[in-house]
Scaffold this active site. Structure first.
Site, mmCIF file in Angstrom:
data_model
loop_
_atom_site.group_PDB
_atom_site.id
_atom_site.type_symbol
_atom_site.label_atom_id
_atom_site.label_comp_id
_atom_site.label_asym_id
_atom_site.label_seq_id
_atom_site.Cartn_x
_atom_site.Cartn_y
_atom_site.Cartn_z
ATOM 1 N N GLY A 171 1.987 -17.601 -16.483
ATOM 2 C CA GLY A 171 1.745 -19.033 -16.315
ATOM 3 C C GLY A 171 3.049 -19.808 -16.321
ATOM 4 O O GLY A 171 4.003 -19.466 -15.621
ATOM 5 N N GLY A 172 3.091 -20.861 -17.168
ATOM 6 C CA GLY A 172 4.286 -21.703 -17.233
ATOM 7 C C GLY A 172 5.533 -20.935 -17.627
ATOM 8 O O GLY A 172 6.650 -21.350 -17.314
ATOM 9 N N GLY A 406 26.136 -16.168 15.597
ATOM 10 C CA GLY A 406 25.914 -17.112 14.499
ATOM 11 C C GLY A 406 26.241 -16.496 13.148
ATOM 12 O O GLY A 406 26.689 -17.184 12.222
ATOM 13 N N ALA A 407 26.021 -15.185 13.044
ATOM 14 C CA ALA A 407 26.307 -14.530 11.765
ATOM 15 C C ALA A 407 27.806 -14.540 11.490
ATOM 16 O O ALA A 407 28.244 -14.702 10.347
ATOM 17 C CB ALA A 407 25.767 -13.102 11.773
HETATM 18 C C1 HXC Z 1 -2.579 -19.031 -26.938
HETATM 19 C C2 HXC Z 1 -2.309 -16.784 -26.622
HETATM 20 C C3 HXC Z 1 -1.959 -16.991 -25.266
HETATM 21 C C4 HXC Z 1 -1.937 -18.327 -24.793
HETATM 22 C C5 HXC Z 1 -1.882 -14.875 -25.652
HETATM 23 N N1 HXC Z 1 -2.265 -15.470 -26.810
HETATM 24 N N2 HXC Z 1 -1.725 -15.795 -24.695
HETATM 25 N N3 HXC Z 1 -2.607 -17.803 -27.438
HETATM 26 N N4 HXC Z 1 -2.252 -19.325 -25.672
HETATM 27 N N5 HXC Z 1 -1.591 -18.625 -23.537
HETATM 28 C C6 HXC Z 1 -2.533 -14.823 -28.103
HETATM 29 C C7 HXC Z 1 -3.829 -14.037 -28.130
HETATM 30 O O1 HXC Z 1 -4.901 -14.891 -28.455
HETATM 31 C C8 HXC Z 1 -3.553 -13.045 -29.238
HETATM 32 O O2 HXC Z 1 -3.665 -13.695 -30.483
HETATM 33 C C9 HXC Z 1 -2.086 -12.744 -29.053
HETATM 34 O O3 HXC Z 1 -1.546 -13.850 -28.318
HETATM 35 C C10 HXC Z 1 -1.830 -11.492 -28.278
HETATM 36 O O4 HXC Z 1 -2.590 -11.551 -27.067
HETATM 37 P P1 HXC Z 1 -3.435 -10.302 -26.507
HETATM 38 O O5 HXC Z 1 -4.234 -10.809 -25.363
HETATM 39 O O6 HXC Z 1 -4.121 -9.635 -27.642
HETATM 40 O O7 HXC Z 1 -2.253 -9.351 -26.039
HETATM 41 P P2 HXC Z 1 -2.156 -8.460 -24.747
HETATM 42 O O8 HXC Z 1 -3.387 -7.641 -24.568
HETATM 43 O O9 HXC Z 1 -0.843 -7.742 -24.847
HETATM 44 O O10 HXC Z 1 -2.096 -9.476 -23.504
HETATM 45 C C11 HXC Z 1 -1.038 -10.386 -23.404
HETATM 46 C C12 HXC Z 1 -1.334 -11.363 -22.250
HETATM 47 C C13 HXC Z 1 -2.732 -11.974 -22.426
HETATM 48 C C14 HXC Z 1 -1.211 -10.605 -20.903
HETATM 49 C C15 HXC Z 1 -0.221 -12.424 -22.274
HETATM 50 O O11 HXC Z 1 -2.838 -12.479 -23.748
HETATM 51 C C16 HXC Z 1 -3.018 -13.085 -21.468
HETATM 52 O O12 HXC Z 1 -3.380 -12.841 -20.302
HETATM 53 N N6 HXC Z 1 -2.858 -14.342 -21.932
HETATM 54 C C17 HXC Z 1 -3.087 -15.498 -21.082
HETATM 55 C C18 HXC Z 1 -2.037 -15.587 -20.011
HETATM 56 C C19 HXC Z 1 -2.195 -16.793 -19.136
HETATM 57 O O13 HXC Z 1 -3.064 -16.844 -18.240
HETATM 58 N N7 HXC Z 1 -1.380 -17.807 -19.404
HETATM 59 C C20 HXC Z 1 -1.361 -18.980 -18.588
HETATM 60 C C21 HXC Z 1 -1.605 -20.164 -19.469
HETATM 61 S S1 HXC Z 1 -1.625 -21.587 -18.410
HETATM 62 P P3 HXC Z 1 -4.007 -12.925 -31.868
HETATM 63 O O14 HXC Z 1 -4.213 -14.020 -32.858
HETATM 64 O O15 HXC Z 1 -5.209 -12.114 -31.590
HETATM 65 O O16 HXC Z 1 -2.797 -12.095 -32.161
HETATM 66 C C22 HXC Z 1 -0.014 -21.958 -18.165
HETATM 67 C C23 HXC Z 1 0.232 -23.078 -17.211
HETATM 68 C C24 HXC Z 1 1.464 -23.840 -17.574
HETATM 69 O O17 HXC Z 1 0.885 -21.397 -18.685
HETATM 70 C C25 HXC Z 1 2.043 -24.516 -16.388
HETATM 71 C C26 HXC Z 1 3.304 -25.275 -16.760
HETATM 72 C C27 HXC Z 1 4.039 -25.673 -15.540
#
Ligand code: HXC
Length: 516
Positions: A171-172, A406-407
């Site tokens: 994501g971000g 050109g290159a």
């Molecule tokens: C809050 C998060 C989080 C998030 C992970 N966690 N991503 N908490 N916000 N974005 C937390 C989980 O709840 C978990 O907490 C711990 O981190 C570990 O995550 P797991 O999923 O258990 O680990 P893993 O299986 O290794 O997977 C990691 C991951 C997955 C691939 C990053 O967590 C995931 O897909 N997260 C979401 C990714 C995503 O789509 N992000 C985009 C957000 S939107 P606990 O308490 O259980 O340890 C964005 C837009 C911004 O970013 C734009 C700005 C310009």
């Protein structure tokens, strides 16, 4: 010390221990199980021993204070220290705290360290291991990213900025790294994507694993987002140290001379045998770089992306420089969209940080074809010309063999602002290759001849004699000298020495408008 003072110090030590424990033993264990180091272990490995000074360890999420369990530090460790005795600022995201996700205070902490780096003139390093915007903190997380992006841009060209992706960067979390100068990825454990596999499946129905969607292989070979890729975290951090060794601390400084500089500036007869006499035969331009640069000093950037151009840092008698070289081994060294983007970005980095540019040219032209035309080779190719013309660092070109059309112009020609252009005796500098030129100029005569092949060959040879050599360009001052290949290292070292104090002013403007 009074009893109450003693208790206060004990309390401080207790809190600092908690801070060091991140998201707790269980999550640290999980991190290690994935083959990853913790954020603190990474900092400990990277920085000179005992040089790390941590800042803002008590920062805590306001959201969590109001809603339950909170973590000191808020999932990111920030501070400053030294690498090889030179100052750096650093932040390392702690995956054991909410998956390294970026909430309001986490974002503020990174923004603060970027400000310190920018204002005090030292490189900034980001060790990324993050699930992206912290979902439970809503728009405050998005604001945090905005604060970081703005500073990445503000300090771009002021201090070198390097990101190492050491886990997810989702994501971000992808946009700050890509706004920095270099991205290093670790094979298998690091991934970059705007939309992760789960969301992708929901939205488009595509089912792809993280490695296929945004692994180190994809970004180093296909998208071009990653400049370096290493097998382990340790190797990635070592690569970061090597990379930094070529750079000054900020844009008002020159890079330090290497202490173990190679002193020899003798003739290199090996250079006489690398370029084949058949002008269509391929060879590996890296063999030429090896002979010209100080032994073992070449560090290639974007090695696996757009292989038809080779870029990287090296040293000549200790001085750090950037090399931009056509690679006849791939696509005959022709320039396409990816090669243009790769070269232009590298040239601009060198110009930002006072690294002289050495161009080794052997180019048939921009690669023709409908795919390239439709995908925008015109505007992408123009980036090379823009970047060279804009650059004010010492700029030297050596035409090894072909320099067509050109290159030729775009690749740091004299007209574009090269300080010195050298050519090897077998150089062919022309609007196009002899075969194409003969067909266009004498097509009718060739077709109507009793023996078209014989006439065509005669026309090609006459054209080569007249136009495809370095002397016509040298006679017009577009080539400063024709040199024997074996002299190349000596001549480049002399040129760099004489240009050490080069200073060039440009018309005052806000910024140019590069074709993107
Ligand atoms: C809050 C998060 C989080 C998030 C992970 N966690 N991503 N908490 N916000 N974005 C937390 C989980 O709840 C978990 O907490 C711990 O981190 C570990 O995550 P797991 O999923 O258990 O680990 P893993 O299986 O290794 O997977 C990691 C991951 C997955 C691939 C990053 O967590 C995931 O897909 N997260 C979401 C990714 C995503 O789509 N992000 C985009 C957000 S939107 P606990 O308490 O259980 O340890 C964005 C837009 C911004 O970013 C734009 C700005 C310009």
């Amino acid at each position: 010390m009074s009893n109450s003072e003693h208790l206060q110090i004990e309390k401080l030590a207790r809190i600092k221990d908690q801070v060091k424990n991140g998201g707790g033993e269980k999550r640290i264990y999980e991190q290690h199980k994935k083959g990853k180091w913790t954020a603190r272990e990474r900092i400990g490995y990277l920085l000179d021993s005992d040089s790390f000074v941590e800042l803002q360890p008590f920062i805590t999420s306001r959201h969590e204070v109001e809603n339950g369990e909170s973590y000191n530090g808020d999932g990111v460790i920030t501070g400053y220290g030294k690498i090889a005795g030179k100052p750096v600022y650093i932040y390392a995201q702690d995956f054991t705290v909410h998956g390294g996700s970026l909430g309001e205070m986490h974002g503020k902490k990174i923004a603060a360290i970027l400000d310190l780096a920018g204002k005090n003139g030292a490189p900034i390093i980001g060790l990324i291991d993050s699930g992206g915007a912290r979902i439970q903190e809503g728009v405050a997380s998005l604001d945090g990213y905005g604060q970081i992006f703005r500073r990445n841009v503000l300090y771009s060209g002021v201090v070198p900025q390097i990101s190492v992706i050491m886990g997810p960067s989702a994501g971000g979390a992808v946009y700050s790294p890509v706004l920095t100068d270099f991205i290093i990825m670790v094979e298998n454990t690091s991934h970059m994507f705007i939309t992760g596999p789960k969301v992708l499946k929901e939205v488009t129905g595509e089912e792809l694993g993280p490695e296929v969607l945004g692994g180190a292989g994809i970004h180093s070979q296909k998208s071009g987002n990653a400049h370096l890729v290493k097998a382990t975290e340790q190797e990635a951090l070592e690569a970061l140290k090597t990379l930094l060794s070529y750079f000054p601390e900020h844009n008002q400084q020159r890079a330090r001379l290497s202490l173990n500089k190679e002193k020899t500036d003798n003739l290199r007869p090996q250079l006489l045998d690398i370029v084949p006499s058949d002008s269509k035969a391929a060879y590996n331009v890296k063999r030429i770089i090896e002979q010209v640069a100080d032994k073992g000093s070449f560090m290639e950037i974007h090695e696996h992306f757009a292989k038809n151009i080779v870029v990287g840092f090296a040293r000549l008698k200790g001085e750090a420089v950037g090399f931009v070289c056509n690679q006849p081994k791939y696509k005959a060294g022709g320039l396409d969209i990816d090669a243009s983007d790769k070269a232009a970005r590298f040239i601009r980095f060198c110009d930002c940080f006072n690294l002289p540019l050495i161009t080794l040219e052997d180019v048939t032209g921009f690669i023709p074809g409908v795919k390239q035309e439709h995908e925008g080779i015109i505007r992408h190719g123009a980036k090379i010309a823009y970047a060279y013309a804009e650059a004010t660092v010492p700029k030297i070109t050596v035409i090894l063999r072909k320099a067509f059309g050109g290159a030729y112009v775009a690749l740091n020609s004299k007209a574009l602002g090269a300080d010195i252009v050298y050519a090897w005796p077998q150089a062919e500098i022309a609007v196009m290759g002899p075969e194409g030129a003969a067909s266009i100029l004498y097509g009718e005569e060739i077709e109507g001849a009793a023996d078209p092949t014989k006439i065509k060959e005669a026309k090609i040879s006459a054209y080569r004699e007249k136009h495809a050599n370095p002397y016509a360009a040298a006679a017009l001052g577009m080539v400063d000298d024709v040199i024997s290949p074996e002299q190349t290292r000596i001549i480049l070292i002399q040129a760099l020495e004489i240009m050490y104090n080069k200073h060039e002013e440009r018309p005052k403007k806000k910024h140019g408008n590069m074709p993107l």
